[in-house]
Design an enzyme around this catalytic site. Structure first.
Site, PDB file in Angstrom:
ATOM      1  N   ASP A   1       0.869  -1.189   0.000  1.00 14.57           N
ATOM      2  CA  ASP A   1       0.000   0.000   0.000  1.00 14.57           C
ATOM      3  C   ASP A   1       0.907   1.240   0.000  1.00 14.57           C
ATOM      4  OD1 ASP A   1       0.874  -0.339   2.641  1.00 14.57           O
ATOM      5  OD2 ASP A   1      -0.920   0.587   3.494  1.00 14.57           O
TER       6      ASP A   1
ATOM      7  N   ASP B   1       6.735   1.104   2.408  1.00 16.91           N
ATOM      8  CA  ASP B   1       6.545   0.102   1.350  1.00 16.91           C
ATOM      9  C   ASP B   1       7.554   0.361   0.223  1.00 16.91           C
ATOM     10  OD1 ASP B   1       3.427  -1.011   1.843  1.00 16.91           O
ATOM     11  OD2 ASP B   1       3.799   1.025   2.504  1.00 16.91           O
TER      12      ASP B   1
ATOM     13  N   PHE C   1      -2.048  -0.511  12.326  1.00 15.36           N
ATOM     14  CA  PHE C   1      -2.813  -0.009  11.185  1.00 15.36           C
ATOM     15  C   PHE C   1      -3.205  -1.085  10.162  1.00 15.36           C
ATOM     16  CE2 PHE C   1      -2.921   1.370   6.802  1.00 15.36           C
ATOM     17  CZ  PHE C   1      -4.018   2.222   6.831  1.00 15.36           C
ATOM     18  N   ASN C   2      -2.235  -1.876   9.680  1.00 14.61           N
ATOM     19  CA  ASN C   2      -2.545  -2.823   8.590  1.00 14.61           C
ATOM     20  C   ASN C   2      -3.632  -3.817   8.998  1.00 14.61           C
ATOM     21  OD1 ASN C   2      -0.692  -1.700   6.857  1.00 14.61           O
ATOM     22  ND2 ASN C   2       0.934  -3.159   7.327  1.00 14.61           N
TER      23      ASN C   2
ATOM     24  N   HIS D   1       8.940   0.228   8.708  1.00 18.20           N
ATOM     25  CA  HIS D   1       8.301  -1.050   9.034  1.00 18.20           C
ATOM     26  C   HIS D   1       8.411  -2.118   7.938  1.00 18.20           C
ATOM     27  CE1 HIS D   1       6.206   1.324  12.123  1.00 18.20           C
ATOM     28  NE2 HIS D   1       5.829   2.157  11.172  1.00 18.20           N
ATOM     29  N   ASP D   2       7.906  -1.750   6.758  1.00 14.54           N
ATOM     30  CA  ASP D   2       7.720  -2.759   5.719  1.00 14.54           C
ATOM     31  C   ASP D   2       9.034  -3.335   5.211  1.00 14.54           C
ATOM     32  OD1 ASP D   2       5.070  -2.179   5.982  1.00 14.54           O
ATOM     33  OD2 ASP D   2       4.991  -0.832   4.255  1.00 14.54           O
TER      34      ASP D   2
HETATM   35  O1  RIB Z   1       1.658   0.265  10.871  1.00 17.42           O
HETATM   36  C1  RIB Z   1       2.634   0.385   9.901  1.00 17.42           C
HETATM   37  C2  RIB Z   1       2.111  -0.068   8.558  1.00 17.42           C
HETATM   38  O2  RIB Z   1       1.019   0.758   8.177  1.00 17.42           O
HETATM   39  C3  RIB Z   1       3.100   0.020   7.442  1.00 17.42           C
HETATM   40  O3  RIB Z   1       2.898  -1.059   6.562  1.00 17.42           O
HETATM   41  C4  RIB Z   1       2.735   1.333   6.775  1.00 17.42           C
HETATM   42  O4  RIB Z   1       3.165   1.385   5.435  1.00 17.42           O
HETATM   43  C5  RIB Z   1       1.251   1.337   6.908  1.00 17.42           C
HETATM   44  O5  RIB Z   1       0.678   0.540   5.901  1.00 17.42           O
HETATM   45 CA    CA Z   2       2.572  -0.503   4.196  1.00 21.83          CA
END
Ligand code: RIB
Ligand code: CA
Length: 333
Positions: free
Chosen positions: A11, A16, A182-183, A259-260
């Site tokens: 996303d 990402d 979030f994801n 993160h990703d």
């Molecule tokens: O919580 C972090 C995630 O949420 C990451 O994947 C960021 O790109 C958003 O999608």
């Molecule tokens: Ca992401």
């Protein structure tokens, strides 16, 4: 050595973007395809941003547009509702009243001239996995909508997926609500379908990603290389550090998680993850206070079969060194 075949579901999204770049640049990975999903942004933007990154690196990786909204989130009246990704620039004032902008719609790259594929991401996943020899690893770094949809359309893909290494969830660290990451929050039912699919799953939660931050010093080093790829990552790190310093200051000064990129790095080098524990993980789909929480059962005798390897920590040095070495391999201007 044979390269690991990977499909990323993204996303895009600044972290990402770094994950995609690392996958494209890694000699250990054959990036078969990229599927996009609404998450950080609406699907138009996450798809457009993904194309921008692929074009920046001149890569020949097909991009498939996926789902624009979560599976069933709209059906419960007390749910967070019809989340389809944010639009516009997030702007907040920090404690000193300075304007901090974050989460811009478009990555700071030229508009793409390459185009997405005509096939929908979910059908691409079903077709590609069914035709595969069971040798593809999936790296989802956004809401898990596409993958769960594919699993519902053709459950046999679950026997064809070698492994899933996804960024998402939290053990003790959360960001979307007091109980959710979030994801997972964006599509909790999809996440529950994926973690209970029977596929070997590794979860890279916030607890791990916040232990593998990039710093402003790292950004300065990347900038000094004067390559398009390193420049972009330097800019993204600087933007993220500004936002994290203002709103979520990290233990490591002047730093922010990517993160990703950690989830993708774990496919190249599993040792970037630390303290990985096999646990029973289920996702709260109640629509209540803990909606979207990844409930990690740490009891000695959980009443449901352990199903997810959960990374509780990360090796920052190892991760940062890996990402830098991949970016270093990208030609200068
Ligand atoms: O919580 C972090 C995630 O949420 C990451 O994947 C960021 O790109 C958003 O999608
Ligand atoms: Ca992401």
């Amino acid at each position: 050595m044979t390269k690991q075949r990977v499909i990323m579901d993204v996303d895009t999204g600044s972290d990402d973007a770094v994950a995609i770049m690392a996958a494209i640049l890694s000699p250990d990975i054959d990036l078969v395809g990229l599927t996009t999903v609404a998450g950080n942004k609406e699907i138009n933007f996450t798809t457009d941003n993904t194309l921008r990154v692929v074009e920046l690196l001149g890569a020949d990786v097909p991009v498939y547009r996926g789902c624009e909204k979560a599976m069933v989130c709209t059906l419960l009246h007390n749910r967070h509702g019809d989340y389809t990704g944010a639009t516009g620039v997030g702007t907040k004032l920090d404690a000193q009243g300075r304007k901090i902008e974050y989460h811009t719609d478009c990555l700071p790259l030229p508009a793409p001239t390459i185009r997405e594929q005509p096939e929908h991401a979910v059908f691409y996943l079903v077709d590609t996995l069914m035709r595969s020899d069971g040798d593809i690893v999936l790296v989802p770094t956004g809401p898990l909508t596409n993958l769960a949809m594919a699993m519902r359309i053709q459950p046999k893909i679950c026997q064809k997926i070698k492994a899933i290494c996804f960024m998402g969830g939290g053990f003790k660290v959360f960001n979307a609500t007091g109980a959710s990451e979030f994801n997972i929050w964006a599509d909790p039912e999809a996440a529950q379908i994926v973690v209970t699919s029977g596929v070997p799953v590794t979860m890279v939660p916030l607890d791990a990603t916040h232990r593998a931050n990039f710093t402003l010093d790292d950004a300065r080093e990347l900038r000094s290389w004067n390559t398009p790829a390193a420049d972009l990552v330097a800019t993204l790190v600087e933007e993220r550090v500004a936002a994290y310093n203002a709103f979520q200051p990290q233990e490591l000064p002047d730093s922010a998680p990517l993160h990703d990129a950690l989830a993708l790095a774990a496919v190249i080098d599993p040792q970037v993850l630390r303290d990985v524990r096999l646990m029973r993980v289920d996702v709260d789909i109640s629509g209540g206070f803990a909606d979207g929480q990844t409930i990690c059962d740490t009891r000695a005798f959980p009443d449901r079969t352990p199903n997810v390897r959960v990374a509780l920590d990360a090796d920052r040095e190892r991760f940062v060194t890996l990402i830098k070495s991949l970016l270093r391999s990208c030609p200068a201007r």
